[in-house]
Design an enzyme around this catalytic site. Structure first.
Site, PDB file in Angstrom:
ATOM      1  N   HIS A 156       0.883  -1.174   0.000  1.00  2.66           N
ATOM      2  CA  HIS A 156       0.000   0.000   0.000  1.00  2.66           C
ATOM      3  C   HIS A 156       0.916   1.218   0.000  1.00  2.66           C
ATOM      4  O   HIS A 156       2.016   1.174   0.564  1.00  2.66           O
ATOM      5  CB  HIS A 156      -0.830   0.118   1.277  1.00  2.66           C
ATOM      6  CG  HIS A 156      -1.739  -1.034   1.574  1.00  2.66           C
ATOM      7  ND1 HIS A 156      -1.314  -2.149   2.232  1.00  2.66           N
ATOM      8  CD2 HIS A 156      -3.065  -1.205   1.348  1.00  2.66           C
ATOM      9  CE1 HIS A 156      -2.347  -2.981   2.391  1.00  2.66           C
ATOM     10  NE2 HIS A 156      -3.413  -2.428   1.861  1.00  2.66           N
TER      11      HIS A 156
ATOM     12  N   ASP B 198       2.373   2.003   3.323  1.00  2.00           N
ATOM     13  CA  ASP B 198       3.329   1.037   3.881  1.00  2.00           C
ATOM     14  C   ASP B 198       4.750   1.497   3.586  1.00  2.00           C
ATOM     15  O   ASP B 198       5.693   1.164   4.304  1.00  2.00           O
ATOM     16  CB  ASP B 198       3.211  -0.354   3.229  1.00  2.00           C
ATOM     17  CG  ASP B 198       1.832  -0.964   3.350  1.00  2.00           C
ATOM     18  OD1 ASP B 198       1.114  -0.607   4.291  1.00  2.00           O
ATOM     19  OD2 ASP B 198       1.499  -1.802   2.496  1.00  2.00           O
TER      20      ASP B 198
HETATM   21  C1  XUL Z   1      -7.610  -6.695   4.306  1.00  2.00           C
HETATM   22  C2  XUL Z   1      -6.818  -7.093   3.141  1.00  2.00           C
HETATM   23  C3  XUL Z   1      -5.910  -6.054   2.593  1.00  2.00           C
HETATM   24  C4  XUL Z   1      -5.772  -6.108   1.108  1.00  2.00           C
HETATM   25  C5  XUL Z   1      -4.984  -4.963   0.546  1.00  2.00           C
HETATM   26  O1  XUL Z   1      -8.475  -7.670   4.763  1.00  2.00           O
HETATM   27  O2  XUL Z   1      -6.876  -8.217   2.719  1.00  2.00           O
HETATM   28  O3  XUL Z   1      -4.694  -6.170   3.222  1.00  2.00           O
HETATM   29  O4  XUL Z   1      -5.173  -7.287   0.690  1.00  2.00           O
HETATM   30  O5  XUL Z   1      -5.529  -3.743   0.860  1.00  2.00           O
END
Ligand code: XUL
Ligand code: CO
Length: 437
Positions: free
Chosen positions: A100, A103
């Site tokens: 993300h 992150d």
């Molecule tokens: C949350 C989830 C996230 C996504 C990316 O449940 O799975 O980490 O994979 O935003």
């Protein structure tokens, strides 16, 4: 600087090896169905769990130290995390990562500064990628952590918040494209509702689709050729999330004409939260031409929430790999959206988590390939529908009949008799014999 001192390259040593820091089943060069294991299984490290999550839960603070020698919240910490991450991936032989935006860098108070930090980090990561050959599987924007997203992002009631989400997606796409990501993910985050009493569902769905459309148009305009993904999840954090499961997400994508640019990122723990099996979600994606990528983890059956455990359930991994192989493989990869348990708080535990997950999927792959090579399951399914291969069944298959003709045919039969046995127990026995031999 070496972060994981005393831990060397993790190698395949076989299941009989007593070395806890070695693979028992993941043998990257081993050929399975004519392809190397590592090509079947493009594993990815989830930046957020592995490098950012420190074990905090609703009842207690951090148990793990992921400062990597720097002060959390600084750019020094951001680069230390990247260095540690690339060392970790090099040592485990993981060739991809997922991230993300937030992150990678600490979020600043203004967009311009966050974007500047992201540019610095992108350059930094590109250099590490060049040195190691490690690649980006997918990127995404965190549109759920900041309090501004408390009512959702693309489905927020606030146009200003919607614009902030757009800004974050635009930049996350820029970064993903610069890093050569294979895909870009929309996980629903807080896109859903807590109560219908305050919710204009039609507007929220239309707005969400428009945000995705703008993301596709922008992504294509800057040269992104990969897949966009929706990652379905039924609930948590919201009481109801719009991307409830694979079938719901596919319906949404088709309704808004987004189905050519999007596929699905299926997460095992989200499948079970939706009341499905992992393999069900994979099959639904595959038969709709939307098998994209996988978030490899598993839930804890008797807990009703998203525990994001490392996968250890070999029968489930086998059924999943069976679906994936039969579905033609993934265009994405296997991202370990998984975290070590709160009490597994040492650097060694980080390695053990990935070793467990990689071995589980390797074993799943080996066993799924064996089921396919064995052929009995396939032959049974083919035989089960044999009535559609000739006579009136062939006419149905060719769409060359009518209700009247079928009614006349049925009348001429008198009784259709009983259809053949479904043989469920027999098939489970074959599955077990292959799995445990
Ligand atoms: C949350 C989830 C996230 C996504 C990316 O449940 O799975 O980490 O994979 O935003
Ligand atoms: Co996920």
């Amino acid at each position: 600087m070496e972060f994981f001192k005393g831990i060397g390259r993790i190698r395949y040593e076989g299941a009989d090896s007593g070395n806890p820091l070695a693979f028992g089943f993941y043998d990257p060069e081993r050929a399975v169905l004519g392809k190397k294991m590592k090509e079947h299984l493009p594993f990815a490290m989830a930046w957020w769990h592995n490098l950012c999550a420190c074990g905090t839960d609703m009842f207690g603070r951090d148990t793990a130290d992921k400062s990597f020698g720097a002060k959390p919240g600084t750019m020094e910490h951001a680069t230390a995390k990247a260095d540690a991450g690339f060392e970790f991936m090099s040592k485990t032989g993981i060739e991809y990562f997922c991230f993300h935006d937030v992150d990678l860098v600490p979020e600043a108070d203004c967009i311009a500064e966050t974007e500047r930090r992201l540019d610095v980090m992108t350059d930094y990561i590109l250099a590490l990628m060049k040195d190691t050959g490690i690649k980006c599987l997918w990127g995404t924007a965190n549109l759920f952590g900041n309090p501004r997203y408390m009512n959702g992002a693309g489905t927020s009631n606030s146009a200003d918040v919607y614009a902030f989400a757009a800004a974050q997606i635009k930049k996350a796409l820029d970064v993903t494209v610069r890093l050569g990501g294979r895909g870009y993910v929309f996980w629903g985050g807080r896109e859903g509702y807590e109560t219908l009493l305050n919710t204009d569902m039609r507007r929220e769905l239309d707005n969400m689709a428009y945000l995705m459309r703008m993301a596709v148009d922008y992504g294509r305009s800057i040269g992104f050729e990969g897949d966009f993904y929706i990652e379905p999840k039924p609930r948590e954090p919201m009481a109801h999330q719009y991307d409830f499961d694979a079938a719901t997400a596919i319906g949404f994508l088709r309704e808004y004409g987004l189905d050519k640019d999007f596929k699905l990122n299926i997460e095992a723990n989200h499948a079970t939260l939706a009341g499905h099996t992992f393999e069900h979600e994979l099959r639904v994606a595959a038969v709709n031409g939307m098998l994209g990528s996988v978030d490899a983890n598993q839930g804890t059956a008797h807990l009703g929430w998203d525990t994001d455990c490392f996968p250890c359930d070999v029968p489930t991994a086998t059924r999943a790999m069976y679906e994936i192989l039969r579905g033609g493989g993934l265009t994405g990869g296997f991202n370990f959206d998984a975290k070590t348990r709160r009490a597994s708080n040492t650097p060694e535990d980080m390695f053990k988590g990935y070793i467990l997950g990689m071995d589980t999927f390797a074993l799943g792959l080996i066993k799924a390939a064996a089921i396919i090579e064995d052929g009995r399951l396939d032959a049974f399914v083919r035989g089960r529908y044999a009535s559609f291969g000739s006579g009136i069944g062939k006419k149905i298959t060719d769409r060359k009949t009518s209700l009247t003709e079928l009614a006349d045919y049925a009348r001429s039969l008198g009784s259709p008799g009983r259809p053949s046995s479904g043989n469920e127990e027999g098939l489970e026995e074959i599955f077990n014999k292959i799995l445990y031999s």
